[in-house]
Motif scaffolding. Structure first.
Motif, PDB file in Angstrom:
ATOM      1  N   GLY A 169       0.710  -1.361   0.008  1.00  0.00           N
ATOM      2  CA  GLY A 169      -0.087   0.203  -0.129  1.00  0.00           C
ATOM      3  C   GLY A 169       0.740   1.360   0.077  1.00  0.00           C
ATOM      4  N   ILE A 170       0.265   2.519   0.102  1.00  0.00           N
ATOM      5  CA  ILE A 170       0.773   3.751   0.187  1.00  0.00           C
ATOM      6  C   ILE A 170       1.335   3.793   1.646  1.00  0.00           C
ATOM      7  N   ILE A 171       2.825   4.155   1.414  1.00  0.00           N
ATOM      8  CA  ILE A 171       3.782   4.474   2.974  1.00  0.00           C
ATOM      9  C   ILE A 171       3.791   5.736   3.122  1.00  0.00           C
ATOM     10  N   VAL A 172       3.112   6.379   4.244  1.00  0.00           N
ATOM     11  CA  VAL A 172       3.414   7.809   4.603  1.00  0.00           C
ATOM     12  C   VAL A 172       4.186   8.077   6.088  1.00  0.00           C
ATOM     13  N   SER A 173       4.996   8.767   5.869  1.00  0.00           N
ATOM     14  CA  SER A 173       5.746   9.435   7.139  1.00  0.00           C
ATOM     15  C   SER A 173       5.602  10.987   7.249  1.00  0.00           C
ATOM     16  N   THR A 174       5.283  11.406   8.448  1.00  0.00           N
ATOM     17  CA  THR A 174       5.303  12.784   8.630  1.00  0.00           C
ATOM     18  C   THR A 174       6.205  13.287   9.501  1.00  0.00           C
ATOM     19  N   TRP A 175       6.570  14.712   9.402  1.00  0.00           N
ATOM     20  CA  TRP A 175       7.732  15.058  10.017  1.00  0.00           C
ATOM     21  C   TRP A 175       7.477  16.524  10.646  1.00  0.00           C
ATOM     22  N   GLN A 176       7.622  17.040  11.827  1.00  0.00           N
ATOM     23  CA  GLN A 176       7.417  18.593  12.275  1.00  0.00           C
ATOM     24  C   GLN A 176       8.611  19.270  11.978  1.00  0.00           C
ATOM     25  N   ILE A 177       8.575  20.325  10.962  1.00  0.00           N
ATOM     26  CA  ILE A 177       9.850  21.064  10.480  1.00  0.00           C
ATOM     27  C   ILE A 177       9.266  22.375  10.596  1.00  0.00           C
ATOM     28  N   GLY A 178       9.741  23.385  11.257  1.00  0.00           N
ATOM     29  CA  GLY A 178       9.713  24.726  11.298  1.00  0.00           C
ATOM     30  C   GLY A 178       8.122  25.261  11.538  1.00  0.00           C
ATOM     31  N   GLY A 179       7.472  24.467  12.085  1.00  0.00           N
ATOM     32  CA  GLY A 179       5.882  24.669  12.448  1.00  0.00           C
ATOM     33  C   GLY A 179       5.018  24.236  11.362  1.00  0.00           C
ATOM     34  N   TYR A 180       5.632  23.327  10.221  1.00  0.00           N
ATOM     35  CA  TYR A 180       4.866  22.888   9.230  1.00  0.00           C
ATOM     36  C   TYR A 180       4.964  21.337   9.392  1.00  0.00           C
ATOM     37  N   THR A 181       4.070  20.686   9.050  1.00  0.00           N
ATOM     38  CA  THR A 181       3.907  19.130   8.883  1.00  0.00           C
ATOM     39  C   THR A 181       4.368  18.721   7.672  1.00  0.00           C
ATOM     40  N   LEU A 182       5.426  18.059   7.509  1.00  0.00           N
ATOM     41  CA  LEU A 182       5.908  17.645   5.961  1.00  0.00           C
ATOM     42  C   LEU A 182       5.663  16.208   5.918  1.00  0.00           C
ATOM     43  N   TRP A 183       4.985  16.078   4.700  1.00  0.00           N
ATOM     44  CA  TRP A 183       4.426  14.532   4.355  1.00  0.00           C
ATOM     45  C   TRP A 183       5.517  13.860   3.598  1.00  0.00           C
ATOM     46  N   VAL A 184       5.848  12.683   3.548  1.00  0.00           N
ATOM     47  CA  VAL A 184       6.683  11.927   2.703  1.00  0.00           C
ATOM     48  C   VAL A 184       5.769  10.610   2.344  1.00  0.00           C
ATOM     49  N   ARG A 185       5.464  10.444   1.067  1.00  0.00           N
ATOM     50  CA  ARG A 185       4.414   9.515   0.850  1.00  0.00           C
ATOM     51  C   ARG A 185       5.080   8.641  -0.464  1.00  0.00           C
ATOM     52  N   THR A 186       5.134   7.644  -0.337  1.00  0.00           N
ATOM     53  CA  THR A 186       5.480   6.652  -1.420  1.00  0.00           C
ATOM     54  C   THR A 186       4.507   5.793  -2.047  1.00  0.00           C
ATOM     55  N   ASP A 187       4.047   5.993  -3.211  1.00  0.00           N
ATOM     56  CA  ASP A 187       3.005   5.222  -3.852  1.00  0.00           C
ATOM     57  C   ASP A 187       2.994   3.725  -3.406  1.00  0.00           C
ATOM     58  N   ALA A 188       1.766   2.928  -3.866  1.00  0.00           N
ATOM     59  CA  ALA A 188       1.823   1.723  -3.575  1.00  0.00           C
ATOM     60  C   ALA A 188       2.522   0.774  -4.911  1.00  0.00           C
ATOM     61  N   SER A 189       2.764   1.454  -5.968  1.00  0.00           N
ATOM     62  CA  SER A 189       3.527   0.849  -6.955  1.00  0.00           C
ATOM     63  C   SER A 189       5.111   0.922  -6.798  1.00  0.00           C
ATOM     64  N   ARG A 190       5.393   1.913  -5.630  1.00  0.00           N
ATOM     65  CA  ARG A 190       6.952   2.157  -5.552  1.00  0.00           C
ATOM     66  C   ARG A 190       7.453   2.869  -6.701  1.00  0.00           C
ATOM     67  N   SER A 191       6.601   3.520  -7.368  1.00  0.00           N
ATOM     68  CA  SER A 191       7.261   4.224  -8.600  1.00  0.00           C
ATOM     69  C   SER A 191       7.723   5.434  -8.180  1.00  0.00           C
ATOM     70  N   SER A 192       7.064   6.041  -7.272  1.00  0.00           N
ATOM     71  CA  SER A 192       7.440   7.739  -6.871  1.00  0.00           C
ATOM     72  C   SER A 192       7.001   7.802  -5.309  1.00  0.00           C
ATOM     73  N   THR A 193       7.833   8.878  -5.007  1.00  0.00           N
ATOM     74  CA  THR A 193       7.953   9.299  -3.420  1.00  0.00           C
ATOM     75  C   THR A 193       7.654  10.873  -3.586  1.00  0.00           C
ATOM     76  N   VAL A 194       6.449  11.435  -2.886  1.00  0.00           N
ATOM     77  CA  VAL A 194       6.463  12.821  -2.813  1.00  0.00           C
ATOM     78  C   VAL A 194       6.688  13.461  -1.572  1.00  0.00           C
TER      79      VAL A 194
END
Length: 96
Positions: free
Chosen positions: A64-89
């Protein structure tokens, strides 16, 4: 003895940055390569939502889609790898 180079748990595919995420990285407070390394090895931030952590661990096994979140400078940054593992945003949600 601890592993100095943790194993990659999944491929990242093509890495894409949103303009907002790019602005955070250009400020120089965080290294995007370090976040990607932590994302791909499951070394996720302690403040990450526990349900999201469990879902991402399951997604590694189930494809499935893999998501991690990070608190940086008052913002929440999302790192998402799609289910096909062809891209990470790397992105900041619109509700910031």
């Amino acid at each position: 003895m601890s592993d100095l180079h943790p194993k990659m748990l999944f491929p990242l595919g093509t890495i894409l940055l949103s303009p907002d995420a790019q602005s955070i990285f250009e400020a120089g407070d965080i290294d995007p390569q370090e976040l990607l390394r932590r994302h791909v090895t499951g070394d996720w931030e302690e403040s990450m939502d526990e349900d999201l952590r469990r879902a991402s661990l399951a997604a590694i096994e189930d494809g499935g889609i893999i998501v991690s979140t990070w608190q940086i400078g008052g913002y929440t940054l999302w790192v998402r790898t799609d289910a096909s593992r062809s891209s990470t945003v790397l992105d900041i949600p619109l509700d910031h």
